[in-house]
Design a protein around this motif. Structure first.
Motif, PDB file in Angstrom:
ATOM      1  N   LEU A 526       0.844  -1.189   0.000  1.00  0.00           N
ATOM      2  CA  LEU A 526       0.000   0.000   0.000  1.00  0.00           C
ATOM      3  C   LEU A 526       0.883   1.244   0.000  1.00  0.00           C
ATOM      4  N   ILE A 527       0.643   2.152  -0.955  1.00  0.00           N
ATOM      5  CA  ILE A 527       1.469   3.360  -1.022  1.00  0.00           C
ATOM      6  C   ILE A 527       0.684   4.624  -0.689  1.00  0.00           C
ATOM      7  N   ASP A 528      -0.644   4.508  -0.513  1.00  0.00           N
ATOM      8  CA  ASP A 528      -1.408   5.579   0.126  1.00  0.00           C
ATOM      9  C   ASP A 528      -2.607   4.960   0.825  1.00  0.00           C
ATOM     10  N   SER A 529      -3.341   5.754   1.581  1.00  0.00           N
ATOM     11  CA  SER A 529      -4.347   5.213   2.499  1.00  0.00           C
ATOM     12  C   SER A 529      -5.744   5.121   1.903  1.00  0.00           C
ATOM     13  N   LYS A 530      -5.876   5.216   0.604  1.00  0.00           N
ATOM     14  CA  LYS A 530      -7.189   5.116  -0.025  1.00  0.00           C
ATOM     15  C   LYS A 530      -7.783   3.738   0.234  1.00  0.00           C
TER      16      LYS A 530
END
Length: 679
Positions: A526-530
């Protein structure tokens, strides 16, 4: 030849087209599944000499027309005499409805019409007389009988619109015995979560329906200022050679007087369905006639009530010499009103009607059925399919019922080539070699709609690799930002030499991989929290054959930690920090047995699991803002089934056991009370 065309619209968006062809058998020609068969690659194995010889297929349906000439051998002996009639209780499963005859013809007709696998042996199990009322107990009996008869494949083009554990258990038992089970997804689309048993079974091969490689497989597109609208060609409209780019003009109900004072020449007309008064009838053909007379290039009719509809330009009240001139489509009321607002400031549009064989039929049932696996598995032609009929003739029919036998027949050809393939290996080959399909705007269909894609038998026949599992589901969160899964690869010719692995891009997730011996390890990060559910595919290349692995990534705001000690699981909620309550459901992925516990920050509980295997963990975590769901897979390695307590072994669900315990206690108390009165 005389053609009778019937168009019917059923509740829930289901529709079907049926063209019945009355054919004189003296005519010197041969009917083929000449559109759907070649489109899925059937000609390739047939050119190699594979016809399904030696393979047994059980067809659980309305029986078979045992008198159809395409179901006889060259010496005039019936080919499909084996099976059982569970409706009448005898050994003659004669079809009185036609549905089973159509299914069997797609698989194995061998006369004027050639099925997918014309030399297979069919066992017919009649479980319904009308194709509508299908007792679940007869489906179960038929599955068990097919296993006893040692069939290789079971085709089930019927089912129930719900989860039915006993049907699923019968399917699991058949697969455990080495029988491949193919099930039609159902005709309850386009709504989501409309797949019932047996098609929702994770181990069955579930088949949805696409259009066919025919001139009548039409779709349409409408784009206005970058906005794409869903529009459906009306029955009777035709394809156009080039897209129409023109201004859209609103013409009320497209009646004769509605064109007074407006210029629609060379433009696209937008009109509302019906007329000004509730009882006013304005035929779609009349709307098209008046739009054409005023020089319009196309017509869009939006609904006068919520939802979509399928319009008919050709109907019983239209004149015999009428033929639609301009492309005419329908759209929902919601999008129609939106379009009316848009054209107040921007009226330039691009409009097209064209054939698109890989379009998923609107009626084809959709997933999801579970957060732990994907359905359907793949799709096959199920619209305008040519097959055998009840009256010893042929017809063209539609439904996922007719997509499934394309797959069952294809599996027969694969098993003839390699009889040692297991049901799971067959499923892996079909899923990983399927062709990715797109909608009318060239966007990929989601896994809930079309599974991995359309069956490609030529590619499946050339497959050199078997992947286990053939699909992946990752569960990520801010606390668990990466996860790795192993895919075991078996070379059919004992050779595994992966040359390349690529992934479709997802903005908030990145992938990495490593190949170790015969295992492919895929890591998602995961590279952002979406949050939400995201879909992608891994594409794996060996010897110029490209395989695909469908991948779903679930990203949740909540997270849990699972701890194990001697097969006993405990659970810790890590997010949200302010959680108040969590319901934990643990499901055995093989038996579907469920056990549930509840925990709070001050109350802990655990679950002892005795059977080795994979478990599905669902946590519903509640805080002051609502409920968040977390899904995990957990593998129990040690088998302690011999230590399982009697209550654990009971087939009764936990709630039923509690109720029985309460009743038993009441009986004892009442008994003691009456006993005291006797003294």
């Amino acid at each position: 030849m005389r053609n009778f065309l019937l168009f019917s619209l059923l509740l829930g968006g289901t529709f079907s087209f049926v063209v019945v062809n009355f054919i004189d058998f003296q005519d010197d020609f041969q009917l083929l599944l000449d559109n759907s068969g070649p489109y899925i690659g059937v000609e390739f194995p047939k050119q190699l000499g594979f016809t399904g010889d030696g393979i047994k297929i059980g067809v659980i349906d309305t029986g078979i027309n045992l008198n159809h000439p395409d179901f006889f051998s060259q010496d005039d002996t019936p080919r499909f005499s084996k099976g059982y009639d569970f409706v009448e209780g005898d050994d003659i499963p004669q079809d009185t409805n036609g549905h089973g005859t159509q299914v069997a013809g797609i698989i194995a007709a061998n006369g004027q019409l050639k099925g997918i696998a014309p030399n297979v042996e069919i066992f017919s199990y009649r479980v319904s007389s009308d194709g509508e009322s299908v007792p679940s107990d007869l489906i179960i009996k038929a599955i068990n009988q097919a296993v006893e008869d040692k069939v290789d494949i079971i085709n089930i083009s019927l089912g129930v619109n719900m989860t039915h554990n006993k049907i699923d258990q019968a399917v699991n038992n058949a697969i455990k015995q080495g029988v491949v089970v193919v099930a039609a997804a159902g005709n309850s689309g386009p709504d989501e979560s409309t797949i019932g048993s047996p098609a929702r079974n994770p181990n069955a091969i579930t088949v949805g329906a696409t259009y066919n490689n025919r001139d009548s497989s039409m779709v349409s597109t409408l784009e206005v200022d970058g906005t794409q609208f869903q529009v459906l060609p009306m029955l009777g409209t035709d394809t156009i050679s080039d897209p129409i780019s023109a201004e859209i003009v609103f013409a009320k109900y497209s009646r004769e007087n509605d064109f007074e004072g407006i210029d629609v020449k060379g433009k696209i007309v937008l009109a509302e369905r019906g007329g000004e008064k509730a009882d006013e009838i304005v035929f779609f053909s009349d709307k098209e006639i008046f739009a054409t007379k005023n020089g319009a290039k196309g017509l869009i009719v939006y609904n006068n009530q919520p939802g979509i509809f399928f319009g008919e330009l050709i109907h019983e009240y239209v004149s015999e010499d009428y033929y639609p001139t301009i492309p005419t489509v329908s759209m929902t009321r919601e999008e129609g009103l939106e379009l009316r607002k848009i054209i107040e400031t921007e009226s330039s549009a691009t409009f097209n009607v064209f054939n698109h064989p890989d379009f998923i039929a609107t009626f084809s049932s959709r997933g999801p059925v579970s957060p732990f696996y994907m359905k359907p598995d793949l799709v096959a032609p199920g619209v305008f399919v040519n097959t055998t009929s009840l009256k010893n003739y042929y017809n063209i029919t539609s439904g996922t019922s007719y997509a499934a036998p394309h797959v069952a027949g294809s599996i027969a050809l694969l098993l003839e080539k390699n009889p040692e393939f297991t049901p799971h290996e067959i499923k892996s080959i079909l899923v990983t070699t399927s062709d990715v399909i797109t909608d009318q705007y060239k966007d990929e269909f989601g896994f809930n709609e079309g599974g991995a894609g359309r069956i490609d038998l030529k590619k499946a026949f050339s497959s050199e690799l078997i992947f286990e599992p053939s699909k992946l589901m990752f569960n990520l969160s801010e606390q668990k930002s990466s996860e790795e899964y192993e895919i075991m690869i078996r070379g059919i010719n004992d050779i595994v030499d992966i040359q390349k692995v690529e992934f479709s891009e997802i903005d908030n997730i990145e992938f990495d991989y490593r190949v170790v011996n015969s295992s492919l390890y895929i890591t998602s990060k995961l590279i952002d929290s979406k949050t939400g559910d995201f879909e992608t595919r891994a594409f794996i290349t060996q010897n110029d054959i490209i395989y695909q692995i469908p991948i779903v990534i679930k990203v949740s705001e909540a997270s849990i930690v699972i701890l194990e000690k001697e097969n006993e699981l405990t659970f810790q909620v890590k997010r949200p920090i302010d959680w108040e309550y969590a319901k934990i459901t643990v499901t055995n992925s093989k038996t579907f047995d469920e056990r549930t516990i509840s925990i709070t920050p001050k109350k802990f509980d655990s679950l002892k699991l005795y059977d080795a295997g994979r478990y599905w963990i669902e946590a519903n975590v509640r805080n002051s803002s609502g409920t968040l769901d977390v899904f995990e897979f957990y593998d129990i390695k040690e088998d302690l089934s011999e230590q399982k307590p009697i209550v654990e072994n009971s087939v009764l669900p936990e709630r039923a056991l509690i109720i029985l315990g309460i009743i038993f206690t009441i009986v004892i108390i009442v008994g003691l009370k009456f006993r005291r009165k006797d003294y």
